[in-house]
Write an enzyme that holds these catalytic residues in place. Structure first.
Site, PDB file in Angstrom:
ATOM      1  N   ASP A  35       3.918 -36.687 -27.703  1.00 32.33           N
ATOM      2  CA  ASP A  35       4.006 -35.590 -28.107  1.00 32.33           C
ATOM      3  C   ASP A  35       3.346 -34.708 -29.323  1.00 32.33           C
ATOM      4  N   ASP A  61      -1.499 -32.572 -29.214  1.00 33.36           N
ATOM      5  CA  ASP A  61      -1.871 -31.031 -28.560  1.00 33.36           C
ATOM      6  C   ASP A  61      -1.621 -32.011 -27.279  1.00 33.36           C
ATOM      7  N   SER A  87       9.138 -25.380 -22.664  1.00 35.18           N
ATOM      8  CA  SER A  87      10.307 -25.408 -21.625  1.00 35.18           C
ATOM      9  C   SER A  87      11.286 -24.166 -21.132  1.00 35.18           C
ATOM     10  N   THR A 132      10.071 -28.084 -12.221  1.00 34.40           N
ATOM     11  CA  THR A 132      11.117 -27.390 -12.026  1.00 34.40           C
ATOM     12  C   THR A 132      11.579 -27.011 -10.587  1.00 34.40           C
ATOM     13  N   ASP A 133      13.286 -26.583 -10.120  1.00 31.62           N
ATOM     14  CA  ASP A 133      13.440 -25.865  -8.957  1.00 31.62           C
ATOM     15  C   ASP A 133      13.401 -24.642  -9.252  1.00 31.62           C
ATOM     16  N   GLU A 134      13.199 -23.580 -10.341  1.00 31.27           N
ATOM     17  CA  GLU A 134      12.867 -22.657 -10.429  1.00 31.27           C
ATOM     18  C   GLU A 134      11.173 -22.504  -9.879  1.00 31.27           C
ATOM     19  N   TYR A 157       7.460 -18.517 -17.314  1.00 29.15           N
ATOM     20  CA  TYR A 157       7.524 -19.736 -17.344  1.00 29.15           C
ATOM     21  C   TYR A 157       7.168 -21.011 -16.179  1.00 29.15           C
ATOM     22  N   SER A 158       7.976 -20.011 -15.096  1.00 22.23           N
ATOM     23  CA  SER A 158       8.532 -21.094 -14.114  1.00 22.23           C
ATOM     24  C   SER A 158       6.637 -20.258 -12.976  1.00 22.23           C
ATOM     25  N   SER A 160       3.841 -20.994 -14.599  1.00 28.00           N
ATOM     26  CA  SER A 160       2.685 -22.045 -15.163  1.00 28.00           C
ATOM     27  C   SER A 160       3.205 -23.294 -14.931  1.00 28.00           C
ATOM     28  N   LYS A 161       5.079 -22.995 -14.366  1.00 27.82           N
ATOM     29  CA  LYS A 161       5.042 -24.764 -13.922  1.00 27.82           C
ATOM     30  C   LYS A 161       4.251 -24.387 -12.005  1.00 27.82           C
ATOM     31  N   ASN A 186      19.197 -27.393 -13.886  1.00 26.78           N
ATOM     32  CA  ASN A 186      19.032 -27.177 -14.707  1.00 26.78           C
ATOM     33  C   ASN A 186      19.860 -28.827 -15.155  1.00 26.78           C
ATOM     34  N   GLY A 290      14.182  -9.606 -14.861  1.00 21.05           N
ATOM     35  CA  GLY A 290      14.081 -10.631 -13.899  1.00 21.05           C
ATOM     36  C   GLY A 290      14.378 -11.693 -13.840  1.00 21.05           C
TER      37      GLY A 290
HETATM   38  P1  NAD Z   1      11.833 -29.665 -24.273  1.00 18.30           P
HETATM   39  O1  NAD Z   1      11.313 -28.332 -24.329  1.00 18.30           O
HETATM   40  O2  NAD Z   1      13.212 -30.091 -24.215  1.00 18.30           O
HETATM   41  O3  NAD Z   1      10.756 -30.563 -24.268  1.00 18.30           O
HETATM   42  C1  NAD Z   1       9.280 -30.653 -24.531  1.00 18.30           C
HETATM   43  C2  NAD Z   1       8.712 -31.378 -24.867  1.00 18.30           C
HETATM   44  O4  NAD Z   1       7.403 -30.845 -24.974  1.00 18.30           O
HETATM   45  C3  NAD Z   1       8.630 -30.862 -26.462  1.00 18.30           C
HETATM   46  O5  NAD Z   1       8.533 -32.315 -27.427  1.00 18.30           O
HETATM   47  C4  NAD Z   1       7.792 -30.852 -27.751  1.00 18.30           C
HETATM   48  O6  NAD Z   1       7.489 -31.267 -28.357  1.00 18.30           O
HETATM   49  C5  NAD Z   1       5.977 -31.428 -25.870  1.00 18.30           C
HETATM   50  N1  NAD Z   1       5.363 -30.969 -25.941  1.00 18.30           N
HETATM   51  C6  NAD Z   1       5.110 -29.022 -25.883  1.00 18.30           C
HETATM   52  N2  NAD Z   1       4.016 -28.339 -26.092  1.00 18.30           N
HETATM   53  C7  NAD Z   1       3.208 -29.497 -25.914  1.00 18.30           C
HETATM   54  C8  NAD Z   1       1.567 -30.157 -25.837  1.00 18.30           C
HETATM   55  N3  NAD Z   1       0.867 -28.173 -26.530  1.00 18.30           N
HETATM   56  N4  NAD Z   1       1.596 -31.365 -26.347  1.00 18.30           N
HETATM   57  C9  NAD Z   1       2.164 -32.298 -26.379  1.00 18.30           C
HETATM   58  N5  NAD Z   1       3.650 -31.896 -26.678  1.00 18.30           N
HETATM   59  C10 NAD Z   1       4.279 -30.813 -26.619  1.00 18.30           C
HETATM   60  O7  NAD Z   1      11.942 -29.715 -22.279  1.00 18.30           O
HETATM   61  P2  NAD Z   1      12.758 -30.377 -21.355  1.00 18.30           P
HETATM   62  O8  NAD Z   1      14.260 -29.420 -21.250  1.00 18.30           O
HETATM   63  O9  NAD Z   1      13.753 -31.572 -22.561  1.00 18.30           O
HETATM   64  O10 NAD Z   1      11.897 -30.519 -19.944  1.00 18.30           O
HETATM   65  C11 NAD Z   1      11.217 -31.531 -19.948  1.00 18.30           C
HETATM   66  C12 NAD Z   1      10.400 -31.294 -19.088  1.00 18.30           C
HETATM   67  O11 NAD Z   1      11.323 -31.564 -17.839  1.00 18.30           O
HETATM   68  C13 NAD Z   1       9.305 -29.644 -19.142  1.00 18.30           C
HETATM   69  O12 NAD Z   1       7.913 -30.374 -17.953  1.00 18.30           O
HETATM   70  C14 NAD Z   1      10.347 -28.960 -17.483  1.00 18.30           C
HETATM   71  O13 NAD Z   1       9.944 -28.123 -17.336  1.00 18.30           O
HETATM   72  C15 NAD Z   1      11.439 -30.113 -16.642  1.00 18.30           C
HETATM   73  N6  NAD Z   1      12.345 -29.900 -16.667  1.00 18.30           N
HETATM   74  C16 NAD Z   1      13.520 -29.366 -17.217  1.00 18.30           C
HETATM   75  C17 NAD Z   1      14.641 -28.950 -16.979  1.00 18.30           C
HETATM   76  C18 NAD Z   1      15.754 -28.596 -17.774  1.00 18.30           C
HETATM   77  O14 NAD Z   1      16.601 -28.246 -17.236  1.00 18.30           O
HETATM   78  N7  NAD Z   1      15.451 -28.736 -19.304  1.00 18.30           N
HETATM   79  C19 NAD Z   1      15.111 -29.486 -15.361  1.00 18.30           C
HETATM   80  C20 NAD Z   1      13.960 -29.604 -14.819  1.00 18.30           C
HETATM   81  C21 NAD Z   1      13.120 -29.414 -15.079  1.00 18.30           C
HETATM   82  O1  DAU Z   2      15.915 -24.094 -13.457  1.00 19.88           O
HETATM   83  C1  DAU Z   2      15.337 -25.534 -14.169  1.00 19.88           C
HETATM   84  C2  DAU Z   2      15.267 -24.400 -14.922  1.00 19.88           C
HETATM   85  O2  DAU Z   2      16.866 -24.609 -15.845  1.00 19.88           O
HETATM   86  C3  DAU Z   2      14.620 -25.193 -16.443  1.00 19.88           C
HETATM   87  O3  DAU Z   2      13.462 -25.937 -14.765  1.00 19.88           O
HETATM   88  C4  DAU Z   2      14.124 -24.956 -17.620  1.00 19.88           C
HETATM   89  O4  DAU Z   2      13.263 -25.430 -18.627  1.00 19.88           O
HETATM   90  C5  DAU Z   2      15.396 -24.967 -18.463  1.00 19.88           C
HETATM   91  O5  DAU Z   2      15.734 -23.845 -19.776  1.00 19.88           O
HETATM   92  C6  DAU Z   2      16.972 -24.199 -17.474  1.00 19.88           C
HETATM   93  O6  DAU Z   2      16.401 -22.798 -17.130  1.00 19.88           O
HETATM   94  P1  DAU Z   2      17.501 -21.570 -16.552  1.00 19.88           P
HETATM   95  O7  DAU Z   2      16.418 -20.063 -17.528  1.00 19.88           O
HETATM   96  O8  DAU Z   2      18.231 -21.654 -15.335  1.00 19.88           O
HETATM   97  O9  DAU Z   2      18.469 -21.765 -18.477  1.00 19.88           O
HETATM   98  P2  DAU Z   2      19.146 -21.631 -19.509  1.00 19.88           P
HETATM   99  O10 DAU Z   2      20.078 -22.679 -20.567  1.00 19.88           O
HETATM  100  O11 DAU Z   2      17.714 -20.557 -20.164  1.00 19.88           O
HETATM  101  O12 DAU Z   2      20.139 -20.436 -18.923  1.00 19.88           O
HETATM  102  C7  DAU Z   2      20.651 -20.756 -17.682  1.00 19.88           C
HETATM  103  C8  DAU Z   2      21.829 -19.485 -17.436  1.00 19.88           C
HETATM  104  O13 DAU Z   2      22.285 -18.882 -18.519  1.00 19.88           O
HETATM  105  C9  DAU Z   2      20.892 -18.225 -17.138  1.00 19.88           C
HETATM  106  O14 DAU Z   2      21.297 -17.592 -15.390  1.00 19.88           O
HETATM  107  C10 DAU Z   2      20.223 -17.658 -17.748  1.00 19.88           C
HETATM  108  C11 DAU Z   2      21.937 -17.745 -18.642  1.00 19.88           C
HETATM  109  N1  DAU Z   2      21.918 -17.229 -20.055  1.00 19.88           N
HETATM  110  C12 DAU Z   2      21.334 -18.173 -20.899  1.00 19.88           C
HETATM  111  C13 DAU Z   2      21.141 -18.134 -22.154  1.00 19.88           C
HETATM  112  C14 DAU Z   2      19.933 -18.793 -23.038  1.00 19.88           C
HETATM  113  C15 DAU Z   2      22.896 -16.659 -21.134  1.00 19.88           C
HETATM  114  O15 DAU Z   2      23.735 -16.393 -19.566  1.00 19.88           O
HETATM  115  N2  DAU Z   2      22.867 -16.489 -22.172  1.00 19.88           N
HETATM  116  C16 DAU Z   2      21.583 -17.047 -22.764  1.00 19.88           C
HETATM  117  O16 DAU Z   2      22.245 -17.168 -24.182  1.00 19.88           O
END
Ligand code: NAD
Ligand code: DAU
Length: 351
Positions: A35, A61, A87, A132-134, A157-158, A160-161, A186, A290
């Protein structure tokens, strides 16, 4: 140690739950958490594992190809479970390039290191890409994302994923690299950085600060407790078919405003506040650019083939999450120091 697994992004939210599950469940495996410790990575998340003999941490990195190559030489891993990523959608709107570097170049560096390190002999090896589902875009009122839904990413973000998913599949087809992918909805739960909706709202409610809801709060997400995601990842790692993709979802769709109202009710109860106090903090603010309207996963393939389904109900999961944040003030204080207030002002001040 009869296997070495590199888990990238293990200091982040989901990664830390996956690392803990693997370290505890597989004492005979060497688990290497790789990490870069960006703002989202936090060593506190895994403090309890530091004395475990099958757990190692490497800071670096994934954009640095030479570093990744050296890690492969040092550990000759049997598998990589790749979670490291930028993320947060809102940050990708503020600064897309960071997402291109980590999510695309970083993933390609890992794929290349697998090819070189494994010398094109892939027997018993696996590259597992967490996505991710995005990538599937945005749904209207009906329908669900399946594994064959066409990609239609709509945020930096989506996009790039999606790009990284395509590259992972390209390495399977071109070089026969054994890969498996999962696309999840999510997540929520302990250890999530308070930039995402649920922990941000918990922190603001706790401090009697406004809860910013984008637009009218009508956008819908499909929420899954992080522990259930970790068990799905374990199952796919062990029993998923090479080359396949598995969608993972919570079967749990909520409009943002309804979710926040339930969270407010739980917080009033936990904080001994008069009913309605927390809901009074709700503030509708300028919408996300968006903003995808609805995500919802058809998780029938993983249920049918691997017998996985969510185990934690939303109310139970939210209560556990609230309790964790209330019990871990020091964790919150640590992540809220640093650049958090700068980000918060940039994101919310003019909304
Ligand atoms: P997060 O942002 O909490 O954690 C990301 C981690 O990656 C951190 O520990 C960070 O230090 C590390 N990282 C970032 N850039 C890096 C780099 N260049 N080199 C090495 N380490 C690096 O993310 P998360 O929410 O735990 O998501 C983890 C994975 O799951 C991601 O790939 C995300 O796309 C995917 N995902 C997340 C969700 C969600 O709801 N959070 C849902 C579906 C998929
Ligand atoms: O669907 C999977 C994705 O879910 C992951 O791939 C992403 O890493 C994760 O961040 C998440 O994306 P979202 O954009 O859906 O999550 P977020 O928590 O940012 O937002 C959830 C919903 O809430 C979305 O419709 C935006 C809204 N929102 C978010 C924030 C931060 C608000 O209304 N106010 C806010 O301040």
């Amino acid at each position: 140690m009869n296997k070495t697994i590199i888990i990238t992004g293990g200091a982040g939210f989901i990664g830390s739950h996956v690392v803990r599950l693997f370290v505890e469940k597989y004492p005979e495996y060497r688990i290497v958490n790789l990490d870069g410790l960006t703002y989202a990575g936090n060593m506190e998340n895994l403090k309890d594992l530091e004395s475990q003999s099958n757990y190692l941490f490497e800071k670096g990195d994934i954009v640095d190809a030479a570093f990744i190559e050296n890690i492969f030489k040092k550990y000759t891993p049997d598998a990589v479970i790749h979670l490291a990523a930028e993320s947060h959608v809102d940050r990708s709107i503020l600064d897309p390039l960071a997402f291109i570097h980590t999510n695309i170049i970083g993933t390609v560096n890992l794929l290349n290191a697998c090819r070189t390190g494994w010398k094109d002999n892939f027997e018993g090896k696996l590259f597992y890409h967490i996505s991710t589902d995005e990538v599937y875009g945005s749904l209207g009122a009906d329908g669900l994302f399946t594994e064959t839904t066409a990609y239609d990413p709509r945020s930096p973000y989506s996009a790039s994923k999606a790009s990284s998913d395509h590259l992972v599949r390209a390495y399977l087809h071109t070089y026969k690299l054994p890969v498996v992918l999962s696309n999840c909805s999510n997540n929520y739960g302990p250890n999530q950085f308070p930039e995402k909706l649920i922990p941000l709202a918990i922190n603001n409610i706790k401090n009697m600060q406004p809860i910013p809801i984008y637009g009218k709060g009508e956008n819908i997400r499909d929420w899954l407790y992080v522990g259930d995601h970790a068990t799905a990842i374990d199952l796919i790692y062990n029993n998923g078919k090479v080359g396949e993709t598995y969608n993972i979802g919570g079967l749990n769709e909520w409009k943002n405003i309804d979710l926040i109202k339930m969270l407010c009710e739980i917080m009033d109860n936990r904080l001994d506040r008069q009913a309605g106090t927390s809901a009074g903090l709700i503030e509708f603010v300028k919408d996300r650019a968006g903003h995808d309207m609805r995500y919802a996963i058809d998780a029938s393939k993983i249920k049918r083939e691997l017998d996985w389904e969510p185990t934690v109900t939303f109310r139970e999961g939210l209560e556990k999450t609230v309790d964790w944040y209330l019990a871990n003030q020091q964790w919150l204080d640590n992540v809220l120091s640093g650049d958090y207030s700068k980000y918060y002002d940039q994101q919310y001040k003019k909304r």
